[in-house]
Motif scaffolding. Structure first.
Motif, PDB file in Angstrom:
ATOM      1  N   ALA A 125       0.846  -1.199   0.000  1.00  0.00           N
ATOM      2  CA  ALA A 125       0.000   0.000   0.000  1.00  0.00           C
ATOM      3  C   ALA A 125       0.875   1.241   0.000  1.00  0.00           C
ATOM      4  CB  ALA A 125      -0.921   0.002   1.212  1.00  0.00           C
ATOM      5  N   LEU A 126       0.675   2.091  -1.004  1.00  0.00           N
ATOM      6  CA  LEU A 126       1.355   3.380  -1.079  1.00  0.00           C
ATOM      7  C   LEU A 126       0.262   4.455  -1.023  1.00  0.00           C
ATOM      8  CD1 LEU A 126       3.847   2.682  -4.044  1.00  0.00           C
ATOM      9  CD2 LEU A 126       4.184   2.254  -1.584  1.00  0.00           C
ATOM     10  N   LEU A 127       0.070   5.034   0.131  1.00  0.00           N
ATOM     11  CA  LEU A 127      -1.019   5.988   0.338  1.00  0.00           C
ATOM     12  C   LEU A 127      -0.461   7.381   0.605  1.00  0.00           C
ATOM     13  CD1 LEU A 127      -3.366   3.887   2.652  1.00  0.00           C
ATOM     14  CD2 LEU A 127      -3.180   3.854   0.156  1.00  0.00           C
ATOM     15  N   GLY A 128      -1.095   8.388  -0.007  1.00  0.00           N
ATOM     16  CA  GLY A 128      -0.635   9.759   0.164  1.00  0.00           C
ATOM     17  C   GLY A 128      -1.777  10.686   0.515  1.00  0.00           C
ATOM     18  N   LEU A 129      -1.442  11.759   1.222  1.00  0.00           N
ATOM     19  CA  LEU A 129      -2.421  12.765   1.636  1.00  0.00           C
ATOM     20  C   LEU A 129      -1.968  14.117   1.115  1.00  0.00           C
ATOM     21  CD1 LEU A 129      -4.950  13.453   3.358  1.00  0.00           C
ATOM     22  CD2 LEU A 129      -3.400  13.798   5.291  1.00  0.00           C
ATOM     23  N   ALA A 130      -2.832  14.790   0.340  1.00  0.00           N
ATOM     24  CA  ALA A 130      -2.547  16.124  -0.179  1.00  0.00           C
ATOM     25  C   ALA A 130      -3.319  17.162   0.636  1.00  0.00           C
ATOM     26  CB  ALA A 130      -2.928  16.216  -1.649  1.00  0.00           C
ATOM     27  N   GLY A 131      -2.808  18.394   0.636  1.00  0.00           N
ATOM     28  CA  GLY A 131      -3.490  19.451   1.374  1.00  0.00           C
ATOM     29  C   GLY A 131      -2.505  20.385   2.051  1.00  0.00           C
ATOM     30  N   GLY A 184       5.239  16.297   5.240  1.00  0.00           N
ATOM     31  CA  GLY A 184       5.949  17.405   4.629  1.00  0.00           C
ATOM     32  C   GLY A 184       5.056  18.624   4.536  1.00  0.00           C
ATOM     33  N   PRO A 185       5.499  19.643   3.851  1.00  0.00           N
ATOM     34  CA  PRO A 185       4.707  20.866   3.706  1.00  0.00           C
ATOM     35  C   PRO A 185       3.508  20.651   2.784  1.00  0.00           C
ATOM     36  CG  PRO A 185       6.695  20.998   2.382  1.00  0.00           C
ATOM     37  CD  PRO A 185       6.802  19.734   3.180  1.00  0.00           C
ATOM     38  N   ALA A 186       2.763  21.733   2.564  1.00  0.00           N
ATOM     39  CA  ALA A 186       1.583  21.661   1.701  1.00  0.00           C
ATOM     40  C   ALA A 186       1.947  21.133   0.314  1.00  0.00           C
ATOM     41  CB  ALA A 186       0.940  23.044   1.588  1.00  0.00           C
ATOM     42  N   ALA A 187       1.063  20.310  -0.237  1.00  0.00           N
ATOM     43  CA  ALA A 187       1.286  19.751  -1.579  1.00  0.00           C
ATOM     44  C   ALA A 187      -0.069  19.446  -2.205  1.00  0.00           C
ATOM     45  CB  ALA A 187       2.136  18.490  -1.507  1.00  0.00           C
ATOM     46  N   ASP A 188      -0.180  19.650  -3.526  1.00  0.00           N
ATOM     47  CA  ASP A 188      -1.433  19.336  -4.216  1.00  0.00           C
ATOM     48  C   ASP A 188      -1.451  17.859  -4.601  1.00  0.00           C
ATOM     49  OD1 ASP A 188       0.256  19.127  -6.433  1.00  0.00           O
ATOM     50  OD2 ASP A 188      -0.289  21.113  -7.200  1.00  0.00           O
ATOM     51  N   GLU A 189      -2.592  17.417  -5.134  1.00  0.00           N
ATOM     52  CA  GLU A 189      -2.753  16.001  -5.467  1.00  0.00           C
ATOM     53  C   GLU A 189      -1.736  15.537  -6.503  1.00  0.00           C
ATOM     54  OE1 GLU A 189      -6.901  14.475  -5.777  1.00  0.00           O
ATOM     55  OE2 GLU A 189      -7.429  16.588  -5.560  1.00  0.00           O
ATOM     56  N   ALA A 190      -1.438  16.395  -7.480  1.00  0.00           N
ATOM     57  CA  ALA A 190      -0.496  16.003  -8.532  1.00  0.00           C
ATOM     58  C   ALA A 190       0.896  15.759  -7.962  1.00  0.00           C
ATOM     59  CB  ALA A 190      -0.446  17.080  -9.617  1.00  0.00           C
ATOM     60  N   SER A 191       1.314  16.598  -7.031  1.00  0.00           N
ATOM     61  CA  SER A 191       2.645  16.448  -6.437  1.00  0.00           C
ATOM     62  C   SER A 191       2.729  15.173  -5.606  1.00  0.00           C
ATOM     63  CB  SER A 191       2.968  17.659  -5.569  1.00  0.00           C
ATOM     64  OG  SER A 191       2.989  18.840  -6.326  1.00  0.00           O
ATOM     65  N   VAL A 192       1.678  14.882  -4.844  1.00  0.00           N
ATOM     66  CA  VAL A 192       1.680  13.661  -4.038  1.00  0.00           C
ATOM     67  C   VAL A 192       1.619  12.437  -4.940  1.00  0.00           C
ATOM     68  CG1 VAL A 192       0.465  12.366  -2.237  1.00  0.00           C
ATOM     69  CG2 VAL A 192       0.635  14.861  -2.085  1.00  0.00           C
ATOM     70  N   ALA A 193       0.829  12.520  -6.009  1.00  0.00           N
ATOM     71  CA  ALA A 193       0.762  11.402  -6.955  1.00  0.00           C
ATOM     72  C   ALA A 193       2.124  11.146  -7.595  1.00  0.00           C
ATOM     73  CB  ALA A 193      -0.287  11.692  -8.029  1.00  0.00           C
ATOM     74  N   ALA A 194       2.867  12.202  -7.890  1.00  0.00           N
ATOM     75  CA  ALA A 194       4.205  12.044  -8.474  1.00  0.00           C
ATOM     76  C   ALA A 194       5.147  11.362  -7.494  1.00  0.00           C
ATOM     77  CB  ALA A 194       4.750  13.420  -8.880  1.00  0.00           C
ATOM     78  N   ALA A 195       5.010  11.684  -6.205  1.00  0.00           N
ATOM     79  CA  ALA A 195       5.852  11.047  -5.191  1.00  0.00           C
ATOM     80  C   ALA A 195       5.539   9.557  -5.094  1.00  0.00           C
ATOM     81  CB  ALA A 195       5.638  11.731  -3.844  1.00  0.00           C
ATOM     82  N   LEU A 196       4.235   9.197  -5.177  1.00  0.00           N
ATOM     83  CA  LEU A 196       3.867   7.788  -5.158  1.00  0.00           C
ATOM     84  C   LEU A 196       4.367   7.070  -6.403  1.00  0.00           C
ATOM     85  CD1 LEU A 196       0.192   7.775  -3.763  1.00  0.00           C
ATOM     86  CD2 LEU A 196       2.383   7.746  -2.533  1.00  0.00           C
ATOM     87  N   GLN A 197       4.314   7.752  -7.538  1.00  0.00           N
ATOM     88  CA  GLN A 197       4.805   7.154  -8.781  1.00  0.00           C
ATOM     89  C   GLN A 197       6.294   6.888  -8.708  1.00  0.00           C
ATOM     90  OE1 GLN A 197       3.196   5.915 -11.281  1.00  0.00           O
ATOM     91  NE2 GLN A 197       5.064   5.383 -12.396  1.00  0.00           N
ATOM     92  N   LEU A 198       7.029   7.751  -8.021  1.00  0.00           N
ATOM     93  CA  LEU A 198       8.467   7.548  -7.817  1.00  0.00           C
ATOM     94  C   LEU A 198       8.707   6.256  -7.049  1.00  0.00           C
ATOM     95  CD1 LEU A 198      11.349   8.774  -8.095  1.00  0.00           C
ATOM     96  CD2 LEU A 198      10.938   9.930  -5.921  1.00  0.00           C
ATOM     97  N   ALA A 199       7.904   6.035  -5.994  1.00  0.00           N
ATOM     98  CA  ALA A 199       8.049   4.803  -5.233  1.00  0.00           C
ATOM     99  C   ALA A 199       7.642   3.572  -6.053  1.00  0.00           C
ATOM    100  CB  ALA A 199       7.199   4.896  -3.961  1.00  0.00           C
ATOM    101  N   ARG A 200       6.580   3.706  -6.844  1.00  0.00           N
ATOM    102  CA  ARG A 200       6.148   2.589  -7.686  1.00  0.00           C
ATOM    103  C   ARG A 200       7.222   2.205  -8.677  1.00  0.00           C
ATOM    104  NH1 ARG A 200       4.477   1.741 -12.613  1.00  0.00           N
ATOM    105  NH2 ARG A 200       2.953   0.085 -13.041  1.00  0.00           N
ATOM    106  N   ALA A 201       7.885   3.218  -9.243  1.00  0.00           N
ATOM    107  CA  ALA A 201       8.940   2.932 -10.220  1.00  0.00           C
ATOM    108  C   ALA A 201      10.068   2.142  -9.585  1.00  0.00           C
ATOM    109  CB  ALA A 201       9.461   4.252 -10.809  1.00  0.00           C
ATOM    110  N   GLN A 202      10.369   2.448  -8.316  1.00  0.00           N
ATOM    111  CA  GLN A 202      11.414   1.686  -7.616  1.00  0.00           C
ATOM    112  C   GLN A 202      11.004   0.243  -7.424  1.00  0.00           C
ATOM    113  OE1 GLN A 202      12.042   5.025  -4.438  1.00  0.00           O
ATOM    114  NE2 GLN A 202      13.825   3.698  -4.380  1.00  0.00           N
ATOM    115  N   LEU A 203       9.707   0.016  -7.150  1.00  0.00           N
ATOM    116  CA  LEU A 203       9.219  -1.361  -6.952  1.00  0.00           C
ATOM    117  C   LEU A 203       9.290  -2.152  -8.257  1.00  0.00           C
ATOM    118  CD1 LEU A 203       6.109  -0.735  -4.665  1.00  0.00           C
ATOM    119  CD2 LEU A 203       8.181  -2.010  -4.052  1.00  0.00           C
ATOM    120  N   VAL A 204       8.872  -1.492  -9.319  1.00  0.00           N
ATOM    121  CA  VAL A 204       8.840  -2.191 -10.618  1.00  0.00           C
ATOM    122  C   VAL A 204      10.260  -2.456 -11.098  1.00  0.00           C
ATOM    123  CG1 VAL A 204       8.184  -1.952 -13.057  1.00  0.00           C
ATOM    124  CG2 VAL A 204       6.608  -1.227 -11.229  1.00  0.00           C
ATOM    125  N   GLY A 205      11.173  -1.558 -10.724  1.00  0.00           N
ATOM    126  CA  GLY A 205      12.586  -1.751 -11.075  1.00  0.00           C
ATOM    127  C   GLY A 205      12.875  -1.342 -12.486  1.00  0.00           C
TER     128      GLY A 205
END
Length: 413
Positions: free
Chosen positions: A337-343, A392-413
């Motif tokens: 589970a890779l869960l993120g909170l924006a706001g 972390g500091p304030a972030a919109d949904e797109a920024s948090v989604a990009a951070a999750l995508q970074l983690a997903r890319a590491q998993l996929v290798g």
């Protein structure tokens, strides 16, 4: 300077002459030929008031002792040498007189009923306390001291001040003997009850104290701190608590004597409601977890849930992650589970099933995986191989989604 307050605590307006001027801690100061203003000392704060000369009025902000017998009145504006009309703030002086005499009465009462000596005294606008040299005072002893103190007040005993030589003082039954001034000690005598050396301002009769009420006690090492109020403060304290009791009684539609039982019932009801709400909340999270798992992305022998949320609490995000990876949610394979909170504050929670196969466990160390994602958001955090989180500091949904995508890319290798 003549300290006129030693023999007269009631004069609040007088004529005097400024005979010296000075700067004390960057503020203008004046020295009078004689003064009824009390300087901070002996646990009692200073007087405040005014000095007037013609149309010029200087506020007395502080009163401090200088070298020798000097007393400096700290002013809000400079005044030069010459005659002035002085006035002392009545309410402040009266409050100090009531509480200082009240302290003498209460300290003597504690000696009589509990053999507890006063080792500290503090008087301020916020609180009045004495420190007693016993840490094991019982509620009965506190009540007995308070009762005796108020009996002395109702007796309306005379309170007098006199000076004695140090040699004479040595033969007197003094409760306390501080250093004297010019070989003399000023004694405050509460007739037939207490005799002690003191330089403070006091009332002329104990009845003027009005009332002594202990409002709080606190154990401090080998001592007990007792907070109390007298006179005007006691009345204000009673009014505030009476108003609060009346408001609570009206709100809870019950009598004052029944308030504790009513509050206990409300507390138990609140606990039961909180427990029921938590159970329903956990059930809803379970349903949500099942829906997210149904739409999860296959990732080798695992399933990946990556989702960004808005308007949820970080702890709720953590409980959802726990529900996703818990045993028995699905039971067939490993969940990541890779869960993120924006706001206004961004937050990430990464988790995986504890029973992941060896290769999957090595590949998906959540503590290592979350660090680059948090760094991308300007945040920090950490955790264990199976669970990690951070903010972390304030972030919109797109920024948090990009951070999750970074983690997903590491998993996929």
């Amino acid at each position: 300077m003549t300290r006129a307050y030693y023999t007269d605590s009631y004069t609040l307006e007088f004529e005097a002459t400024i005979i010296a001027v000075e700067t004390v801690d960057g503020r203008p100061a004046a020295g009078l030929d004689h003064s009824y203003f009390y300087p901070t000392s002996g646990g009692q704060p200073h007087d405040t008031g005014h000095l007037r000369r013609g149309d010029t009025v200087a506020r007395v902000l502080d009163v401090v002792e200088g070298e020798g017998d000097a007393i400096w009145l700290i002013l809000d504006r400079p005044l030069g040498p010459g005659p002035v009309a002085a006035s002392i703030d009545r309410d402040r002086r009266r409050d100090h007189m009531e509480h200082h005499t009240g302290q003498h009465i209460l300290s003597a009462a504690f000696i009589r009923v509990a053999e507890a000596e006063t080792v500290g005294f503090h008087l301020s606008q916020q609180s009045v306390t004495i420190d007693l040299d016993r840490a094991d005072l019982s509620a009965a002893e506190l009540d007995a001291a308070e009762t005796l103190a108020n009996e002395v007040i109702r007796d309306d005993r005379p309170v007098s001040a006199r000076f004695v030589a140090a040699a004479e003082a040595a033969g007197l039954p003094l409760r306390k003997t501080p250093p004297g001034r010019d070989g003399l000690l000023r004694l405050i005598d509460i007739a037939g009850f207490d005799l002690t050396a003191c330089g403070g301002t006091h009332v002329a009769r104990t009845g003027e104290v009005g009332l002594i009420k202990i409002i709080k006690t606190e154990r401090r090492g080998a001592t007990t701190r007792v907070e109390f109020v007298c006179g005007g403060r006691a009345l204000a304290d009673y009014r505030a608590k009476h108003d609060l009791t009346r408001q609570l009684s009206a709100t809870l539609t019950t009598g004052a004597s029944e308030l504790p039982a009513a509050i206990d019932r409300l507390r138990e009801e609140a606990r039961a409601l909180a427990h029921a709400l938590r159970q329903k909340d956990e059930a809803l999270l379970g349903y949500e977890a099942a829906q997210l798992l149904a739409a999860a992305e296959p990732l080798g022998t695992a399933r990946l849930v990556a989702r960004v949320f808005v308007g949820r609490a970080p702890d709720e995000l953590g409980r959802l992650a726990a529900a996703l990876v818990a045993d028995g949610v699905d039971g067939e394979d490993t969940v990541i589970a890779l869960l993120g909170l924006a706001g206004e504050r961004s937050h990430l929670v990464f988790a995986r099933s504890a029973d992941a196969p060896g290769d999957m466990a090595a590949q998906s160390d959540m503590a290592a995986l979350i660090k680059p994602a948090l760094a991308a958001l300007g945040g920090r955090g950490g955790g264990r191989p199976t669970l990690a989180q951070g903010g972390g500091p304030a972030a919109d949904e797109a920024s948090v989604a990009a951070a999750l995508q970074l983690a997903r890319a590491q998993l996929v290798g």
